[in-house]
Design an enzyme around this catalytic site. Sequence first.
Site, short mmCIF file in Angstrom:
data_model
loop_
_atom_site.label_atom_id
_atom_site.label_comp_id
_atom_site.label_asym_id
_atom_site.label_seq_id
_atom_site.Cartn_x
_atom_site.Cartn_y
_atom_site.Cartn_z
N ASP A 41 20.29 3.15 -20.21
CA ASP A 41 21.39 4.27 -19.72
C ASP A 41 22.70 4.13 -20.82
O ASP A 41 22.73 3.06 -21.45
CB ASP A 41 21.47 4.23 -18.19
CG ASP A 41 22.46 2.96 -17.91
OD1 ASP A 41 22.75 2.10 -18.75
OD2 ASP A 41 22.57 2.73 -16.70
N GLY A 51 27.47 5.81 -18.41
CA GLY A 51 28.14 7.00 -17.74
C GLY A 51 28.15 6.90 -16.25
O GLY A 51 29.25 6.94 -15.62
N ASP A 74 13.15 5.57 -13.01
CA ASP A 74 13.82 4.25 -12.76
C ASP A 74 14.45 4.32 -11.74
O ASP A 74 14.85 5.34 -10.99
CB ASP A 74 14.70 4.09 -14.00
CG ASP A 74 16.00 4.48 -13.68
OD1 ASP A 74 16.96 3.54 -13.12
OD2 ASP A 74 16.32 5.56 -13.93
N CYS A 89 -3.74 -4.94 -2.22
CA CYS A 89 -2.66 -5.36 -3.38
C CYS A 89 -3.07 -6.72 -3.86
O CYS A 89 -3.42 -7.74 -3.27
CB CYS A 89 -1.28 -5.18 -2.98
SG CYS A 89 -0.19 -5.51 -4.04
N CYS A 146 -0.98 -8.59 -5.68
CA CYS A 146 0.16 -9.61 -6.15
C CYS A 146 0.07 -10.72 -5.52
O CYS A 146 -0.68 -10.80 -4.49
CB CYS A 146 1.54 -8.58 -5.85
SG CYS A 146 2.02 -8.70 -3.99
N CYS A 154 0.71 -11.03 -1.62
CA CYS A 154 -0.81 -10.42 -0.60
C CYS A 154 -1.71 -11.21 -1.05
O CYS A 154 -2.59 -11.53 -0.11
CB CYS A 154 -0.84 -8.96 -1.17
SG CYS A 154 0.43 -7.73 -0.73
N HIS A 185 5.72 -7.74 -4.90
CA HIS A 185 4.98 -6.90 -4.37
C HIS A 185 5.52 -5.41 -4.71
O HIS A 185 4.57 -4.55 -4.80
CB HIS A 185 4.94 -7.31 -2.77
CG HIS A 185 4.26 -5.83 -2.08
ND1 HIS A 185 2.78 -5.97 -1.96
CD2 HIS A 185 4.70 -4.96 -1.32
CE1 HIS A 185 2.39 -4.82 -1.52
NE2 HIS A 185 3.54 -4.16 -0.97
#
Lengths: 387, 387
Positions: free
Chosen positions: A97, A100, A276, A314, A316, A319, A345
């Site tokens: 970014d 700003g 984002d 999941c 990850c 999990c 996760h």
Amino acid sequence: MTSPAMTNFRFELLARDGAARTGIIHTPRGDVRTPAFMPVGTAATVKAMLPQSVRETGADILLGNTYHLMLRPGAERIAHLGGLHKFMDWARPILTDSGGFQVMSLSALRKITEEGVKFQSHIDGHAEFLSPERAMEIQRLLGSDIQMVFDECPALPATHAGIEKSMTLSMRWAKRSRTAFDQQTDRERLGRACFGIVQGGTFADLRRRSAEALQEIGFEGYAVGGLAVGEPQNAMFETLEATVPHLPSDQPRYLMGVGKPDDIVGAVLRGIDMFDCVLPTRSGRNGQAFTFEGALNLKNARFADDAAPLDADCGCPACRQFSRAYLHHVVKSGEIIAAMLLTWHNLTHYQRLMEKLRQAIAESRLTQWAAAYRTARQPADNISTLP
Amino acid sequence: MTSPAMTNFRFELLARDGAARTGIIHTPRGDVRTPAFMPVGTAATVKAMLPQSVRETGADILLGNTYHLMLRPGAERIAHLGGLHKFMDWARPILTDSGGFQVMSLSALRKITEEGVKFQSHIDGHAEFLSPERAMEIQRLLGSDIQMVFDECPALPATHAGIEKSMTLSMRWAKRSRTAFDQQTDRERLGRACFGIVQGGTFADLRRRSAEALQEIGFEGYAVGGLAVGEPQNAMFETLEATVPHLPSDQPRYLMGVGKPDDIVGAVLRGIDMFDCVLPTRSGRNGQAFTFEGALNLKNARFADDAAPLDADCGCPACRQFSRAYLHHVVKSGEIIAAMLLTWHNLTHYQRLMEKLRQAIAESRLTQWAAAYRTARQPADNISTLP
């Protein structure tokens, strides 16, 4: 309208489903599958994650913050050390970014002139200055693959006259940002892109004028800014409906700072390609976990003896390797592993959400998918209602 | 002297070099190479590390804390959830302390009687009770592979009479701990071991009497307790020299709570096989990194532009993927990744140190190695002098 010849930055549309699209942003540092969610790496780190772990969640691209990095460790320092990718060990694309938004939300004693913004660092009170030229210079020093124009982000609600004045300033700054970007000598060789940012608050006429003004300048992609600042979801969706039709159909569209999972679903339905948000990472550090049935607060005592995984579907580490009881224990104990596991996760969940959106679009069943998605979620557990 | 038949727990001596030894502790959950450093997993997590990352540093065994786990989440709860190994996803051996040391150092309103210790939880002030029988029960519930007897840890300095009274109480508690351990029905099937703890402060006669009293009871290993409580290094080394010769040569010896790298080198030279300490993990969270040239404080501004790796010879992610400048940045910014990377590095460094010690002993060159090790370290950067 100029159309810069970017040989290495290219948006490939693969499929459309209503207003929604799926595609690939090709860059020299790798492809970005859209709709894409960009984890936020504010201070050259996605908080509580090693970069290889961020990649394992399925992220194709990160967001970096010009404002934070210019204050600490400094853009010139990062350039001297080989650029942001090397500094933080992320070889894939980075979007930055322009600073700003953070200047408005974080710094003190702001003074806005036509030239730019004088402000005090929120870290040490040091006097700083950002302008379109300096914001693009910083993004060049960082080595950003997708650079955002410097804009003013007014607070909402605001009057039509106030937003109009701010938007027209942002459009003049967008022109100066584009000019500064075009003077970067290696932008073409490195396949870098510059995105404009549509402003105009929740006023449809201003959004349209802003979108048209940006296309007069010409950018590789177009962002919708000035939202996700506390307005209701329907105001955000209405603003998207008033804006997206005025943006080029063959270039990426990025909704800045959004959002909750159902914000993302609604925005994809309205033609947005990139997102984002700090929500998955910040929530992870606060003991909150996203699932397709809604969000869970692991602090809740009902998980103390729960041997089940957080989300059986999941993959990850939180999990696969641990129980809800364990996650509850480490959240309650304030252990760092709680932030590590729940961040991992949540970022995995967001990437799984984006993958499901991409598949649904590719198979022309997004409307049905989105309806089933909303039905499966339990509103009482929604993240927005968590303490 | 009893000699419990532990078919699955066995200490194999591979080589001696002076008083030092290298070997393997065989357990059903895996081998432990000695001299061994055990990372501390106080609250069912080695702070800022995933368990697979702890294993990647080279750790064969972890230490868990009875005191912390009994208070939160509770031993019965962990047993109900399948035991500590499953709870924290660490399939290899775990040694648990008995809570004796933490009761003295952390809790409030302690009342010591022959029966045990009444105290208040440091978390919520809840009234709690620990005795030899309860401490062994908790360790059984956790599923600990090596269980420590419950002992009293007096503060130093103290009078001979005061330490003697405390030591003799600890010896009576050791006998009760052994009896309680022997009543665990599955101890033999699971190859669990019980270690005695030598007390006696810095008094050689008391240490000898304690060592002999423990051997009358009979244990699978012997720890030296009551050190690393602020005494000078030479007092610790002298106490080891007065204690180790009175311990069995064919069983493991464990120096509890030690220590700095040069403490470990000196203790290995004096015949110690096992160590645990929070220093590598705690220092990592405070921005300090161990190297073979001494410790570095990454907060120091001299690292702000240092593109070199933390330690070019180290294979951990902090050293392989990042510069000192990056580590300085994330330490200064208070980012969680700083704790993650520096903890990983420090644990890796400790395991590299243990590997070098094992090799030097196996090759009968420990004295020379230790001399070169001391020479290479720069005292001004030693961790003990860091702010």
